[in-house]
Design an enzyme around this catalytic site. Structure first.
Site, PDB file in Angstrom:
ATOM      1  N   ASP A  83      43.268 -22.749 -59.240  1.00  0.00           N
ATOM      2  CA  ASP A  83      42.201 -22.675 -60.232  1.00  0.00           C
ATOM      3  C   ASP A  83      42.727 -23.195 -61.565  1.00  0.00           C
ATOM      4  O   ASP A  83      43.788 -22.756 -62.025  1.00  0.00           O
ATOM      5  CB  ASP A  83      41.745 -21.213 -60.373  1.00  0.00           C
ATOM      6  CG  ASP A  83      40.439 -21.054 -61.119  1.00  0.00           C
ATOM      7  OD1 ASP A  83      40.250 -21.738 -62.145  1.00  0.00           O
ATOM      8  OD2 ASP A  83      39.613 -20.214 -60.695  1.00  0.00           O
ATOM      9  N   TYR A 176      27.680 -25.924 -71.858  1.00  0.00           N
ATOM     10  CA  TYR A 176      28.232 -27.067 -71.131  1.00  0.00           C
ATOM     11  C   TYR A 176      28.495 -28.228 -72.095  1.00  0.00           C
ATOM     12  O   TYR A 176      29.579 -28.824 -72.105  1.00  0.00           O
ATOM     13  CB  TYR A 176      27.234 -27.472 -70.050  1.00  0.00           C
ATOM     14  CG  TYR A 176      27.627 -28.661 -69.212  1.00  0.00           C
ATOM     15  CD1 TYR A 176      28.543 -28.537 -68.173  1.00  0.00           C
ATOM     16  CD2 TYR A 176      27.043 -29.914 -69.424  1.00  0.00           C
ATOM     17  CE1 TYR A 176      28.878 -29.631 -67.383  1.00  0.00           C
ATOM     18  CE2 TYR A 176      27.366 -31.000 -68.643  1.00  0.00           C
ATOM     19  CZ  TYR A 176      28.284 -30.860 -67.622  1.00  0.00           C
ATOM     20  OH  TYR A 176      28.606 -31.943 -66.839  1.00  0.00           O
ATOM     21  N   GLU A 210      25.008 -37.216 -57.861  1.00  0.00           N
ATOM     22  CA  GLU A 210      24.643 -36.473 -56.650  1.00  0.00           C
ATOM     23  C   GLU A 210      25.900 -35.907 -56.014  1.00  0.00           C
ATOM     24  O   GLU A 210      26.619 -36.594 -55.288  1.00  0.00           O
ATOM     25  CB  GLU A 210      23.903 -37.384 -55.662  1.00  0.00           C
ATOM     26  CG  GLU A 210      23.316 -36.641 -54.480  1.00  0.00           C
ATOM     27  CD  GLU A 210      22.456 -37.522 -53.601  1.00  0.00           C
ATOM     28  OE1 GLU A 210      21.954 -37.006 -52.586  1.00  0.00           O
ATOM     29  OE2 GLU A 210      22.283 -38.702 -53.918  1.00  0.00           O
TER      30      GLU A 210
END
Length: 276
Positions: A83, A176, A210
């Protein structure tokens, strides 16, 4: 995933590339693209769920598929569940890969998450988790990697994955957008600091891609306010969305010697979304 054609060039022959968030999406596409061009890959991904996001996290099976695709090119890969919020774990994974492959040449700080909400309604949990992954995680990646790039001594390239939200204020993504703007500032500073070592630092700014990381949690807000905010989301080119390999192609170019004079730049892959 859309299949990635085999590039004719081998711009990264015998180079080693470190990629975060490599289990799927842009990170996987980048791992495969660099491997097709001759690189060995050090790959990490958290392979976990995030409490503030509305989409499923990557899995160990996803990371194993990245391994399979890279090995199918004939190149080597060291893949670790790590992580980016855990500096020690990330550093250990990178060091093990450098020990295995002998050097480090390119760093792609790609790991990131996204959720949505009006800025004043974003929860403290959303804010903290997004900042920890998208901004602190990028700092951790760079901090862990730069000593290895300096030790290799052949220059190098670092790319931070930002977004169109790192250049303009896209509604419903205050947390964000703040992180994606933040890594631009970090990249510019590092570009100045590392230039004397021929290590280039740039950011790339895709429009919608995508991938497994969707922003479906934004849709109700966009539907509600779309009549007034619609132009903010419009692309001038007649395409709705990027594919991950489209981004990988640009990142590979930015990291290649063809772009050796480019540093501290914000490279748009935006379908004309940022035209003012």
């Amino acid at each position: 995933m859309t299949s990635i054609g085999h590039p004719e060039s081998h711009r990264f022959e015998n180079k080693v590339v470190f990629i975060t968030g490599a289990a799927r999406g842009q990170g996987r596409a980048e791992a495969v693209r660099f491997a097709q061009e001759g690189a060995d890959i050090i790959a990490v991904d958290a392979c976990s769920e995030f409490s503030s996001t509305a989409y499923a996290g990557a899995t160990r099976d996803d990371l194993d598929e990245t391994v399979r695709l890279v090995e199918a090119t004939g190149r080597r890969i060291a893949a670790t569940v790590a992580d980016v919020r855990d500096f020690d774990g990330l550093s250990q994974a990178l060091a093990a890969g450098v020990d295995a492959f002998g050097r480090l040449d390119v760093v792609i700080a790609n790991a990131g998450i996204c959720s949505g909400g009006l800025s004043w309604e974003i929860t403290l949990e959303q804010w903290k988790e997004t900042v920890d992954v998208n901004l602190t995680g990028v700092f951790h990646t760079a901090k862990a990697a730069v000593p290895h790039l300096l030790a290799t001594g052949d220059g190098g390239s670092i790319v931070f994955t930002s977004s169109v939200s790192g250049i303009k204020g896209t509604p419903f993504t205050g947390h964000y957008a703040a992180t994606k703007h933040g890594i631009v500032g970090l990249a510019k500073t590092m570009a100045n600091e590392l230039g004397e070592h021929r290590i280039r630092v740039n950011t790339v700014h895709p429009a919608g891609v995508e991938t497994g990381m969707t922003v479906s949690d934004l849709h109700p807000l966009i539907a509600e306010y779309g009549s007034t905010l619609g132009p903010i989301y419009m692309n001038s080119l007649p395409y709705q969305i990027l594919q991950a390999d489209d981004v990988a192609s640009v990142v590979a170019w930015v990291c290649s010697d063809e772009a050796k004079y480019i540093t501290g730049a914000q490279v748009p892959i935006d379908l004309g979304n940022l035209i003012r």
